[in-house]
Scaffold this motif. Structure first.
Motif, PDB file in Angstrom:
ATOM      1  N   GLY A  77       0.730  -1.085  -0.040  1.00 39.18           N
ATOM      2  CA  GLY A  77       0.207  -0.066  -0.042  1.00 39.18           C
ATOM      3  C   GLY A  77       0.821   1.098   0.015  1.00 39.18           C
ATOM      4  O   GLY A  77       0.624   2.197  -0.413  1.00 39.18           O
ATOM      5  N   THR A 123       0.849   4.082  -2.883  1.00 39.39           N
ATOM      6  CA  THR A 123       0.476   5.342  -2.274  1.00 39.39           C
ATOM      7  C   THR A 123       1.466   6.063  -3.219  1.00 39.39           C
ATOM      8  O   THR A 123       1.220   7.330  -3.752  1.00 39.39           O
ATOM      9  CB  THR A 123       0.375   5.523  -0.915  1.00 39.39           C
ATOM     10  N   LEU A 129      -6.596   3.032  -0.307  1.00 37.44           N
ATOM     11  CA  LEU A 129      -6.136   1.983  -0.730  1.00 37.44           C
ATOM     12  C   LEU A 129      -6.258   0.874   0.334  1.00 37.44           C
ATOM     13  O   LEU A 129      -6.610  -0.537   0.117  1.00 37.44           O
ATOM     14  CB  LEU A 129      -4.748   1.951  -1.047  1.00 37.44           C
ATOM     15  N   ALA A 130      -6.301   1.048   1.711  1.00 41.87           N
ATOM     16  CA  ALA A 130      -6.300   0.072   2.662  1.00 41.87           C
ATOM     17  C   ALA A 130      -7.750  -0.282   2.647  1.00 41.87           C
ATOM     18  O   ALA A 130      -7.961  -1.599   2.876  1.00 41.87           O
ATOM     19  CB  ALA A 130      -5.724   0.869   3.895  1.00 41.87           C
ATOM     20  N   GLN A 178      -8.309  -2.855   0.083  1.00 37.22           N
ATOM     21  CA  GLN A 178      -7.621  -4.391   0.144  1.00 37.22           C
ATOM     22  C   GLN A 178      -8.435  -4.761   1.202  1.00 37.22           C
ATOM     23  O   GLN A 178      -8.350  -6.304   1.161  1.00 37.22           O
ATOM     24  CB  GLN A 178      -5.964  -3.919   0.801  1.00 37.22           C
TER      25      GLN A 178
END
Length: 138
Positions: free
Chosen positions: A12, A16, A44-45, A48
């Motif tokens: 991640g 980023t 993004l987290a 995921q």
């Protein structure tokens, strides 16, 4: 939200900063890069966590948090017990917060100002203040 594994977190971070590089090459807005980075990393987290392909890794004893929590060798058993109790109480307190309150507190603890937190979360600055007040009453 569950914690990311070390590998997922590293991935991640790389993604980023790749997006930051692309953003800057396209002459994207530079007024609040810190907030922009946090927002991209947060998104993004979240993606995921939603993904069915996320890898789950655990230690052999099943305790995935213990592997990175070795005490400092100079700590006495009493110091270790006090630290452990503080962490347990902090985790319990954080679990009692709403997701938005938890995100505000974590972003503030990371050093972001209310304006930056507002941009990352897509809410007003006054809402950040109210959320922090509810999360951390005196």
């Amino acid at each position: 939200m569950r914690r990311l594994s070390r590998e997922d977190a590293d991935e991640g971070i790389q993604e980023t900063f790749l997006r930051l590089h692309q953003h800057l090459r396209k002459d994207g807005d530079r007024s609040n890069l810190r907030g922009w980075i946090f927002q991209v990393a947060r998104n993004l987290a979240r993606n995921q966590h939603k993904s069915a392909h996320i890898r789950r890794t655990e230690t052999l004893d099943g305790d995935s948090e213990r592997k990175n929590s070795f005490p400092a060798p100079e700590d006495s058993p009493e110091d270790q017990a006090v630290r452990s109790e503080r962490m347990r109480r902090l985790r319990r307190s954080m679990e009692m917060l709403t997701p938005q309150q938890r995100e505000c507190v974590l972003l503030r603890a990371s050093g972001l100002r209310y304006r930056e937190i507002a941009e990352v979360l897509g809410i007003g600055i006054s809402s950040v203040g109210e959320t922090m007040q509810r999360a951390c009453p005196d």
